[in-house]
Design a protein around this motif. Structure first.
Motif, PDB file in Angstrom:
ATOM      1  N   ARG A  91       0.841  -1.190   0.000  1.00 44.19           N
ATOM      2  CA  ARG A  91       0.000   0.000   0.000  1.00 44.19           C
ATOM      3  C   ARG A  91       0.881   1.246   0.000  1.00 44.19           C
ATOM      4  N   ILE A  92       0.629   2.169  -0.923  1.00 43.35           N
ATOM      5  CA  ILE A  92       1.354   3.447  -0.953  1.00 43.35           C
ATOM      6  C   ILE A  92       0.310   4.556  -0.799  1.00 43.35           C
ATOM      7  N   GLY A  93       0.091   4.962   0.439  1.00 40.80           N
ATOM      8  CA  GLY A  93      -1.022   5.851   0.725  1.00 40.80           C
ATOM      9  C   GLY A  93      -0.609   7.117   1.439  1.00 40.80           C
ATOM     10  N   THR A  94      -1.609   7.929   1.754  1.00 44.08           N
ATOM     11  CA  THR A  94      -1.408   9.140   2.526  1.00 44.08           C
ATOM     12  C   THR A  94      -1.967   8.946   3.928  1.00 44.08           C
ATOM     13  N   ALA A  95      -1.505   9.778   4.838  1.00 42.64           N
ATOM     14  CA  ALA A  95      -1.917   9.637   6.232  1.00 42.64           C
ATOM     15  C   ALA A  95      -1.843  10.977   6.929  1.00 42.64           C
ATOM     16  N   GLY A  96      -2.557  11.054   8.039  1.00 43.63           N
ATOM     17  CA  GLY A  96      -2.453  12.205   8.917  1.00 43.63           C
ATOM     18  C   GLY A  96      -1.482  11.908  10.040  1.00 43.63           C
ATOM     19  N   GLY A  97      -0.470  12.728  10.188  1.00 42.84           N
ATOM     20  CA  GLY A  97       0.524  12.503  11.227  1.00 42.84           C
ATOM     21  C   GLY A  97      -0.016  12.804  12.613  1.00 42.84           C
ATOM     22  N   LEU A  98       0.213  11.910  13.565  1.00 38.90           N
ATOM     23  CA  LEU A  98      -0.274  12.072  14.938  1.00 38.90           C
ATOM     24  C   LEU A  98       0.856  12.255  15.946  1.00 38.90           C
ATOM     25  N   ARG A 195      -5.354 -13.828   6.067  1.00 35.27           N
ATOM     26  CA  ARG A 195      -6.329 -14.888   5.791  1.00 35.27           C
ATOM     27  C   ARG A 195      -5.970 -15.662   4.535  1.00 35.27           C
ATOM     28  N   ALA A 196      -5.437 -14.989   3.532  1.00 37.77           N
ATOM     29  CA  ALA A 196      -5.083 -15.635   2.260  1.00 37.77           C
ATOM     30  C   ALA A 196      -3.676 -16.221   2.281  1.00 37.77           C
ATOM     31  N   LYS A 197      -2.964 -16.046   3.405  1.00 39.71           N
ATOM     32  CA  LYS A 197      -1.572 -16.489   3.523  1.00 39.71           C
ATOM     33  C   LYS A 197      -0.705 -15.821   2.456  1.00 39.71           C
ATOM     34  N   LYS A 198      -0.937 -14.539   2.304  1.00 37.40           N
ATOM     35  CA  LYS A 198      -0.153 -13.716   1.386  1.00 37.40           C
ATOM     36  C   LYS A 198       0.575 -12.650   2.206  1.00 37.40           C
ATOM     37  N   ARG A 199       1.152 -11.649   1.517  1.00 37.40           N
ATOM     38  CA  ARG A 199       1.999 -10.660   2.197  1.00 37.40           C
ATOM     39  C   ARG A 199       1.520  -9.241   1.893  1.00 37.40           C
ATOM     40  N   ALA A 200       1.708  -8.353   2.861  1.00 41.19           N
ATOM     41  CA  ALA A 200       1.334  -6.955   2.657  1.00 41.19           C
ATOM     42  C   ALA A 200       2.156  -6.068   3.574  1.00 41.19           C
ATOM     43  N   VAL A 201       2.368  -4.835   3.122  1.00 38.06           N
ATOM     44  CA  VAL A 201       3.001  -3.806   3.947  1.00 38.06           C
ATOM     45  C   VAL A 201       2.442  -2.460   3.498  1.00 38.06           C
ATOM     46  N   THR A 202       2.374  -1.527   4.428  1.00 36.10           N
ATOM     47  CA  THR A 202       1.884  -0.183   4.143  1.00 36.10           C
ATOM     48  C   THR A 202       3.018   0.824   4.264  1.00 36.10           C
ATOM     49  N   LEU A 203       3.179   1.625   3.209  1.00 36.70           N
ATOM     50  CA  LEU A 203       4.088   2.765   3.207  1.00 36.70           C
ATOM     51  C   LEU A 203       3.233   4.010   3.036  1.00 36.70           C
ATOM     52  N   LEU A 204       3.414   4.982   3.901  1.00 32.42           N
ATOM     53  CA  LEU A 204       2.566   6.164   3.916  1.00 32.42           C
ATOM     54  C   LEU A 204       3.391   7.443   3.831  1.00 32.42           C
ATOM     55  N   THR A 205       2.853   8.427   3.150  1.00 34.17           N
ATOM     56  CA  THR A 205       3.409   9.777   3.191  1.00 34.17           C
ATOM     57  C   THR A 205       2.439  10.667   3.957  1.00 34.17           C
ATOM     58  N   VAL A 206       2.955  11.428   4.882  1.00 34.38           N
ATOM     59  CA  VAL A 206       2.106  12.286   5.711  1.00 34.38           C
ATOM     60  C   VAL A 206       1.652  13.496   4.894  1.00 34.38           C
ATOM     61  N   SER A 207       0.341  13.587   4.682  1.00 27.34           N
ATOM     62  CA  SER A 207      -0.234  14.644   3.864  1.00 27.34           C
ATOM     63  C   SER A 207      -0.897  15.738   4.696  1.00 27.34           C
ATOM     64  N   ASP A 208      -1.148  15.460   5.970  1.00 25.60           N
ATOM     65  CA  ASP A 208      -1.761  16.467   6.828  1.00 25.60           C
ATOM     66  C   ASP A 208      -1.460  16.129   8.287  1.00 25.60           C
ATOM     67  N   LEU A 209      -1.674  17.105   9.132  1.00 19.71           N
ATOM     68  CA  LEU A 209      -1.459  16.959  10.568  1.00 19.71           C
ATOM     69  C   LEU A 209      -2.753  17.322  11.278  1.00 19.71           C
ATOM     70  N   PRO A 210      -3.600  16.342  11.597  1.00 25.67           N
ATOM     71  CA  PRO A 210      -4.922  16.632  12.167  1.00 25.67           C
ATOM     72  C   PRO A 210      -4.884  17.438  13.453  1.00 25.67           C
ATOM     73  N   LEU A 211      -3.831  17.309  14.229  1.00 26.50           N
ATOM     74  CA  LEU A 211      -3.792  17.998  15.514  1.00 26.50           C
ATOM     75  C   LEU A 211      -3.415  19.468  15.384  1.00 26.50           C
ATOM     76  N   THR A 212      -2.860  19.864  14.214  1.00 28.65           N
ATOM     77  CA  THR A 212      -2.494  21.265  14.008  1.00 28.65           C
ATOM     78  C   THR A 212      -3.271  21.917  12.870  1.00 28.65           C
ATOM     79  N   GLY A 213      -3.860  21.105  11.980  1.00 24.41           N
ATOM     80  CA  GLY A 213      -4.582  21.638  10.838  1.00 24.41           C
ATOM     81  C   GLY A 213      -3.742  21.825   9.586  1.00 24.41           C
ATOM     82  N   ALA A 214      -2.438  21.553   9.639  1.00 26.32           N
ATOM     83  CA  ALA A 214      -1.579  21.683   8.461  1.00 26.32           C
ATOM     84  C   ALA A 214      -1.934  20.612   7.442  1.00 26.32           C
ATOM     85  N   SER A 215      -1.854  20.965   6.141  1.00 26.01           N
ATOM     86  CA  SER A 215      -2.290  20.034   5.098  1.00 26.01           C
ATOM     87  C   SER A 215      -1.638  20.372   3.772  1.00 26.01           C
ATOM     88  N   LEU A 216      -1.490  19.354   2.910  1.00 24.45           N
ATOM     89  CA  LEU A 216      -0.983  19.540   1.559  1.00 24.45           C
ATOM     90  C   LEU A 216      -2.135  19.479   0.567  1.00 24.45           C
TER      91      LEU A 216
END
Length: 241
Positions: A91-98, A195-216
């Protein structure tokens, strides 16, 4: 075994690589395909969920959008693992930094995924299951990031069902428990992989900071998070050689 194509994926068997990069935004999938892959074949556009297969440094790799939230990635990752013989999803997604030391554009790797979702209830576990990334993929992601000279953070992320939460204190409480960032998909991906006996990993780029309101801005989220993309492609390339 269900027949392919599925109601959500127009690909025929064999059109999707064993390793799939999966952003939430289908336009980020298009950007990855157009920017990094060679000999690209588009295998899906059903419901606007773009999917492509090509080569990167000689390795066959696919990239496909997942949409937003656990129900959406739950459908697409289930079909990829169980109907299309995919071995691994990054997974290559965005996230809010906490966490206090997580800033905009930081690269976060999800070793584990907390959740407020009921997605795991379908498995009828006799307790609380802790969904984890595949260690081999996670370790390789760390190695690639270090080889490329990218800073990164590894730890727990939160997969939430709620974007606009009526309880404005929830993010502070997750941060107190050391959760690095909040997103909306990883738990479903990790559980489907387990469940499928497969593999996964998540890589995220921080796109916003919910606790401060900063955002891209939205356009930057689609096209500028190249460190995350390059780490994922490095993992995919080394994994399939």
């Amino acid at each position: 075994m269900a027949l392919t194509p599925t109601p959500h994926n127009a690909a025929a068997k064999g059109q999707i690589a064993k390793m799939v990069l999966m952003p939430g935004d289908p336009l980020r999938a298009q950007f990855v395909a157009q920017t990094y892959l060679e000999d690209v074949d588009q295998f899906n556009s059903v419901r606007g969920m773009l999917g492509y297969t090509g080569t990167y440094q000689g390795a066959r790799v696919s990239v496909m959008g997942s949409g937003m939230g656990m129900p959406s990635i739950g459908i697409y990752s289930y079909e990829l693992f169980n109907f299309y013989d995919v071995d691994a999803i990054i997974r290559i997604g965005t996230a809010g930094g906490l966490a206090p030391d997580v800033q905009l554009r930081d690269l976060v790797m999800g070793m584990g995924a907390c959740t407020d979702s009921n997605y795991a209830a379908q498995f009828h576990m006799p307790g609380t299951l802790a969904p984890l990334a595949d260690f081999g993929l996670l370790r390789r992601a760390v190695e690639v990031a270090e080889q490329l000279g990218f800073d990164y953070k590894v730890g727990n992320v939160l997969s939430s069902d709620v974007f606009y939460n009526d309880d404005e204190t929830v993010n502070e409480r997750w941060a107190r428990m050391g959760v690095l960032a909040v997103e909306m998909e990883s738990v479903a991906l990790y559980l489907n992989a387990l469940r499928a006996k497969k593999r996964a990993v998540t890589l995220l780029t921080v796109s916003d900071l919910p606790l401060t309101g900063a955002s891209l801005p939205a356009e930057e989220r689609q096209t500028s998070f190249t460190q995350m993309m390059e780490v994922a492609l490095g993992v995919a390339t080394s994994d399939v050689r």
